[in-house]
Design an enzyme around this catalytic site. Structure first.
Site, PDB file in Angstrom:
ATOM      1  CE  LYS A  71       3.227 -85.990 -28.474  1.00 31.50           C
ATOM      2  NZ  LYS A  71       3.465 -87.415 -28.178  1.00 31.50           N
TER       3      LYS A  71
ATOM      4  CE1 TYR B 210      -0.128 -81.785 -26.596  1.00 32.12           C
ATOM      5  CE2 TYR B 210       1.719 -81.217 -28.015  1.00 32.12           C
ATOM      6  CZ  TYR B 210       0.898 -82.164 -27.443  1.00 32.12           C
ATOM      7  OH  TYR B 210       1.113 -83.496 -27.705  1.00 32.12           O
TER       8      TYR B 210
END
Ligand code: NAD
Length: 271
Positions: free
Chosen positions: A162, A155
């Site tokens: 995020k 990720y």
């Protein structure tokens, strides 16, 4: 009467029928909201317009959130059409595919800027324009993922984006709270979408999530849509600055439980 009856809202980030934003759109439409959409580029226009038409959207306009002039033009169109706004949904993220696998330490400066700009700053930029059209009762929701607070393999830079998005949610809640406008994030479990296909080994991530989730399965875009509709509605009038997990309970676990409790080892002998 739906929980969003009479409300007008913008949903940013529908690419196709698999998009989380489309699950949100269906739920908001079902609950009585009037909706406006964006699309990114002509290839997606062909997909978004029929979807928007199917729920009688008020408008569908181009918007690349990397361009301030386009953001201004988009919100000017919303203002011209409605005069006011009740809610904003931001369901947009982008990172170069090369930065979503391999070593995080190899993230280039350019890839870092791009991911943070499109996936986090764009929420601030859109929230500022949306808030001008909102009064007390206005609400905003953005989409996050567990990679913001845990190191999830592959990720990578999107996790950093995020984290910035979740912090931005809190600072926007602080800014806009005095105006009666609420700002929340949903942290969704993995769902197979266009954006998700860019994350290395996404299939394995989904399998792992389903095994480790309290409900022993993954979530659907409709479940994220329903939770978003609730957060946008007056039922959530006391909730702002939150990151609300819609992940079948994965985040509260200690990882893959491996075996069902009934099979897990032996209890100490009863004395
Ligand atoms: P998706 O590909 O359907 O949606 C991503 C959207 O971002 C697309 O509509 C795309 O056009 C838009 N976008 C990208 N760059 C843009 C730009 N410059 N300007 C305007 N729009 C742009 O995928 P999705 O999974 O539905 O993603 C929606 C959001 O949900 C993202 O923020 C994503 O990180 C988040 N999310 C996804 C998952 C998942 O597993 N799919 C899990 C948690 C959070």
């Amino acid at each position: 009467m739906g929980i969003l009856q009479g409300k007008k809202g913008l949903i940013l980030g529908v690419a196709n029928e698999k998009s989380i934003a489309w699950g949100v759109a269906r739920a908001c439409h079902r609950e009585g909201a009037e909706l406006g959409f964006n699309f990114l580029g002509d290839a997606l226009k062909k997909r978004v317009i029929p979807l928007a038409d199917s729920i009688r959207a008020s408008f569908v306009e181009p918007l690349d959130v990397g361009d301030d002039a386009q953001i201004d033009a988009f919100f000017a169109k919303a203002e011209a059409r409605w005069g006011r706004l009740d809610f904003l949904v931001h369901s947009i993220a982008f990172a170069n595919r090369e930065s979503l696998s391999g070593h995080f330490r190899d993230t280039s400066r350019a890839d870092f800027h791009l991911a943070l700009d499109i996936s986090a700053y764009s929420f601030i930029a859109c929230a500022r324009r949306a808030a001008r059209l909102m009064g007390p009762g206005g609400a905003m929701v953005t989409m996050s993922y567990l990679g913001a607070v845990r190191a999830v393999p592959n990720y990578n830079v999107m996790g950093v984006a995020k984290a910035a998005l979740e912090a931005s949610t809190r600072y926007l809640a602080l800014d806009l709270g005095p105006e009666g406008i609420r700002v929340n994030a949903i942290s969704a479990g993995p769902i197979r979408t266009l954006a998700a296909s860019g994350v290395g080994d996404f299939r394995k991530l989904m399998e792992k999530n389903a095994r480790g989730a309290m409900l022993r399965r993954n979530v659907t875009q409709d479940e994220v849509g329903n939770a978003t509709a609730y957060l946008l509605s007056d039922w959530a009038s006391g909730i702002t600055g939150e990151v609300h997990y819609v992940d079948a309970g994965f985040n509260i676990g200690g990882g893959d439980p491996g075996v069902e409790p009934s099979q897990s080892g032996s209890a100490p002998p009863a004395s």
